[in-house]
Every structure is written in structure tokens, then in C-alpha cells.
Design an enzyme around this catalytic site. Structure first.
Site, PDB file in Angstrom:
ATOM      1  N   GLU A 184      -5.936  19.854  10.210  1.00 38.49           N
ATOM      2  CA  GLU A 184      -5.264  20.218   8.965  1.00 38.49           C
ATOM      3  C   GLU A 184      -3.773  19.906   9.064  1.00 38.49           C
ATOM      4  OE1 GLU A 184      -4.802  20.405   5.936  1.00 38.49           O
ATOM      5  OE2 GLU A 184      -6.073  22.126   5.387  1.00 38.49           O
TER       6      GLU A 184
ATOM      7  N   HIS B 102     -14.871  23.381   6.844  1.00 45.47           N
ATOM      8  CA  HIS B 102     -15.302  24.459   7.739  1.00 45.47           C
ATOM      9  C   HIS B 102     -15.601  25.739   6.953  1.00 45.47           C
ATOM     10  CE1 HIS B 102     -11.497  26.587   7.233  1.00 45.47           C
ATOM     11  NE2 HIS B 102     -10.914  25.402   7.311  1.00 45.47           N
TER      12      HIS B 102
ATOM     13  N   ASP C 102       0.819  -1.214   0.000  1.00 40.49           N
ATOM     14  CA  ASP C 102       0.000   0.000   0.000  1.00 40.49           C
ATOM     15  C   ASP C 102       0.853   1.264   0.000  1.00 40.49           C
ATOM     16  OD1 ASP C 102       0.685   0.681   2.746  1.00 40.49           O
ATOM     17  OD2 ASP C 102      -0.763  -0.797   3.401  1.00 40.49           O
TER      18      ASP C 102
END
Length: 445
Positions: free
Chosen positions: A326, A250, A75
Site C-alpha cells: 500500500e 485483503h 506516458d
């Protein structure tokens, strides 16, 4: 000639931090696990651990049959692309490991395939067992390992019907054919994905900029069965109701209209008046839909304010998820893209060129993807078959979309996300995901 499948993974708790790898050798014909390897390797990065897992898996395969052909499944997009010769290997710690991996078998007898993390659980569990053993001051022991049993149980829970050996493309094709030959009512019940995507208006930069919110997710199953129009696109087999993430960026902050980098390492601004209005409109849209069953938010102020506005309208609590924050943009925090280019040109170019590169004092996109994927796995387990609103930021939303599509890291530069926009991803029991919506801002218009 025998054919082996090698699945390998590695991890670092800190990147760099305490690290370990895991690898498994599988008989391609029978699907039988032939060998496992795992080791705690001290302090290292994720990528170094992944490469060490690859080397260990290839060596284990060679011990079984040096004349075999090997299909490697990982992966790690970085390792797969570098070992396939499509990406250059620049990091000095990885060059010797890549060279060692290349020497185990002749190149013509080894192929590489990227797979989603959900399909690499056996090797992932081995790597975590090795790291756990290292934390206890012990060596990983195959006799104490439950990785194969855990992975087998996970596969059985996801799909109770035999699917053939790992990596068997025929199994997936058979399920796809079955879905395509189902009756129209069955196909409609399988997946009534939202079809419209609003173009929106937003930012091309990676930092926190404007976004908007739609509300399309969680279509009633009975209504789905009554849809008489033909199914559009490919349909997945009916695996029951998915866990659906409605992804709300947001509302605006004072930094959003100026397109300034605003991550988790900056000033943590609150919503502006415009952002609060966007949150109210999003709340009204979700209340009208009535499909949201839980609300989860990034811990940063702008997300919490947006989340609480929506949750208050829906009568729900807000649960915080640290890994939905973030990215930390380091020295770029608070700057516009032009200012970052002027003040830190070399650092910006390096960051744009590789997902492994982090701004000084900041976080790489690879590191963000690791924690966002971990949050995704926790939340899909906690909210199985439910529709949950995740209030988060540009980078986590783009990362979830990218991972759902199996797209490369550079795809994040080709997505638009407006302030207070809504996207949606459904996660099914077999580990597959379906992108339902991207950057919907219809509730703001």
C-alpha cells in the site's frame, strides 16, 4: 510540411534520485527512427527527467527540420496536460523546462498525446540506458544502444503483422473493424468478458478500508467458443490468452471499519476476526472456480494472511511482490480522514489536489503508480497467458484499474473497493488491457 513524432520519457531511481531521459524522433509517414537522444542528468525527480526528455526530443526534431510539425507522445499525464495548457505548472523546477520546451517550435505546430507506458518502450529503454551508463560513470552512447532493436522486437512479438508507423490510428481501427466483422463464434472466442459488477459497500477514502471478493476470471476457451449469445460491447482482436490478474483486496483489519489510513508506513495490522472470515469465504469461492494458477501478495501482514488462506485451499505457494504494498500515507497513518483534516489541513489539501504531492513523510500517488506499473510489467511477463491472484490494497488495485483504462489520476476517487472485494484485469500481447470486473463482493453474501 514534414511531420515528426517525438516520443519521450524520463525516470528517477529514488524520485529524487539518479535520473535520466530518453527521446526518439520518428518520421510520421514511414515510421522510421530518425534520431535518438538520452542522457544521465544526475539527481532529479521523475517529472524533471520527463520534461528534459521532452526538450531533448523537440530539439532533435528541430535540427532535422525546423519547419516541421510535431506530434509528441508521452506516458506522463502531467507533462502532456501541462504542455497542452489544461493543467497549471506550479513546481518551480518544471516551469523553466516547460517554457524551454514551448520555445523550440511554434505552439501551433506541436500537439500532445498521452499514451500508456507499454507504447512508449523505445524512449523508456533509452532513459534506462542513460541511467545505467551514469551508474557506471559513463555517458550514454548511441553506438552502444539497443533501445530501437529492443522496442522493435517487443512490437513484433506483440503483433507480428505490420501495424503502420507508431501512433497510426488507422492500424488499430483496422484491427477493430476486423474483429467486428468476424463471425459470431470468432467474436465470442475473442473475449468473453465478465459482465456483472456488484455495487459492494466500502469506503470513499483513499486509505485502507473494507473490501470484498468475487471470482470471475479465466473463462475456459472452449466454453467461450460455444457461447451462442451475441457479443456485448466492443471486441478486441484474438491475441491469444491474456495474462489475467484477479485482484483481491485483503480482508478487514481492526482499522478498516474505522476508516483509518493504513498504509505501508503504519502499524502493519493483522486481519481481524471478520477479516479472517472474509479470507475464508474468498478462498472457498476461488477453490470452486478453479481458475487461479498462482498467488502473489503484498508483503504486508494483512495481505499475506489473506493470501495464505486462499493459497492453502488451492494448494499453491505465495510469492511476495514488494511493489504491491500500500501507499505510505506519512503523517496521515492511523488517522481518520476527519482527524487528518483537523491536524494537517494544508498537507491534506495539497495531497488531494495533485497526484505529485506526498503527505509529509509519505508517498505520492505518482510514485505509487510508478512502482505498481513496474510490478505489473514484471508479473505480466512472468505469468503470460495465466491467471494469477494478486492480493493487495486499495491504492495498488485502483492504480492497476486506472492504468488499464487510461484514466487520469483523479479517477481513483471515483472507485469503490470493499474489503475482500475482487476485481480483474486482462493484459493482452499487444499491450492493451481489459477491465473484466470491479469490486465484486458476491462471495461474501
Amino acid at each position: 510540411m514534414r511531420e515528426f513524432i517525438v516520443e519521450a520519457d524520463g525516470g528517477s531511481r529514488g524520485n529524487p534520485g539518479p535520473a535520466g531521459y530518453g527521446s526518439v524522433v520518428i518520421d510520421a509517414a514511414s515510421g522510421e527512427t530518425l534520431a535518438e537522444a538520452a542522457e544521465h542528468i544526475g539527481v532529479a525527480t521523475n517529472n524533471v527527467a520527463e520534461y528534459k526528455g521532452l526538450v531533448a526530443g523537440l530539439k532533435a526534431a528541430r535540427e532535422l527540420d525546423p519547419d516541421a510539425s510535431v506530434h509528441v507522445r508521452m506516458d506522463s499525464k502531467l507533462v502532456v496536460e501541462q504542455m497542452s495548457g489544461r493543467w497549471k505548472i506550479k513546481h518551480p523546477d518544471m516551469k523553466p523546462l516547460a517554457a524551454e520546451a514551448a520555445r523550440v517550435f511554434p505552439a501551433e505546430r506541436v500537439t500532445y498525446e498521452w499514451i500508456p507506458r507499454e507504447r512508449n518502450k523505445h524512449a523508456d529503454r533509452l532513459a534506462n540506458e542513460a541511467m545505467d551508463a551514469g551508474k557506471r560513470g559513463e555517458r550514454w552512447s548511441p553506438s552502444a544502444s539497443t533501445a530501437e532493436l529492443d522496442a522493435r522486437a517487443s512490437r513484433s512479438a506483440a503483433d507480428p503483422t505490420p501495424a503502420g508507423p507508431p501512433g497510426d490510428a488507422a492500424a488499430g481501427a483496422a484491427r477493430a473493424r476486423a474483429a467486428l466483422t468476424a463471425t459470431r463464434d470468432e467474436a465470442s472466442a475473442v473475449d468473453t468478458a465478465a459482465r456483472g459488477v456488484a455495487p459492494g459497500t466500502g469506503t470513499a477514502a483513499r486509505g485502507d478500508a473494507p473490501a470484498v471478493v468475487p471470482a470471475v476470471a479465466g473463462i475456459d476457451a472452449k466454453a467461450a467458443r460455444n457461447v451462442s449469445a451475441p457479443q456485448v460491447g466492443w471486441a478486441a482482436p484474438d491475441l491469444g490468452a491474456p495474462a489475467t490478474f484477479v485482484l483481491l483486496r485483503h480482508g478487514e483489519t481492526p482499522l478498516t471499519p474505522e476508516k483509518r489510513f493504513s498504509g505501508s508506513g503504519g502499524s502493519d495490522p493483522s486481519l481481524s476476526d471478520a477479516g479472517r472470515e472474509q479470507a475464508e469465504r474468498a478462498a472457498a469461492a476461488f477453490a470452486a472456480r478453479g481458475t487461479i494458477q498462482a498467488v502473489v501478495s503484498s508483503p504486508l501482514k494483512r495481505c499475506q494472511e489473506t493470501a495464505h488462506t486462499v493459497a492453502a485451499r488451492l494448494g499453491l505457494d505465495v510469492h511476495l511482490e514488494e511493489d504491491l504494498r500500500e501507499a505510505d500515507f506519512g503523517v496521515f497513518e492511523g488517522l481518520t480522514f476527519a482527524e487528518a483534516r483537523a491536524r494537517h489541513p494544508e498537507e491534506l489539501n495539497a495531497w488531494l489536489a495533485s497526484p505529485e504531492a506526498a503527505p509529509p513523510g509519505g508517498e505520492s500517488f505518482t510514485a505509487v503508480a510508478r512502482r505498481v506499473a513496474a510490478a505489473r510489467d514484471r508479473l505480466t511477463a512472468a505469468y503470460a497467458r495465466r491467471t494469477v491472484l494478486l492480493v493487495t490494497h486499495v491504492t495498488p488495485i485502483k492504480t492497476l484499474v486506472r492504468l488499464a483504462l487510461g484514466a487520469p489520476p483523479e479517477s481513483m476517487f471515483r472507485m469503490e473497493l470493499s474489503a475482500a472485494s475482487v476485481s480483474a484485469v486482462a493484459y493482452y500481447a499487444d499491450g492493451n488491457a481489459s477491465l473484466r470486473l470491479l469490486n465484486d463482493t458476491s462471495h461474501l453474501r
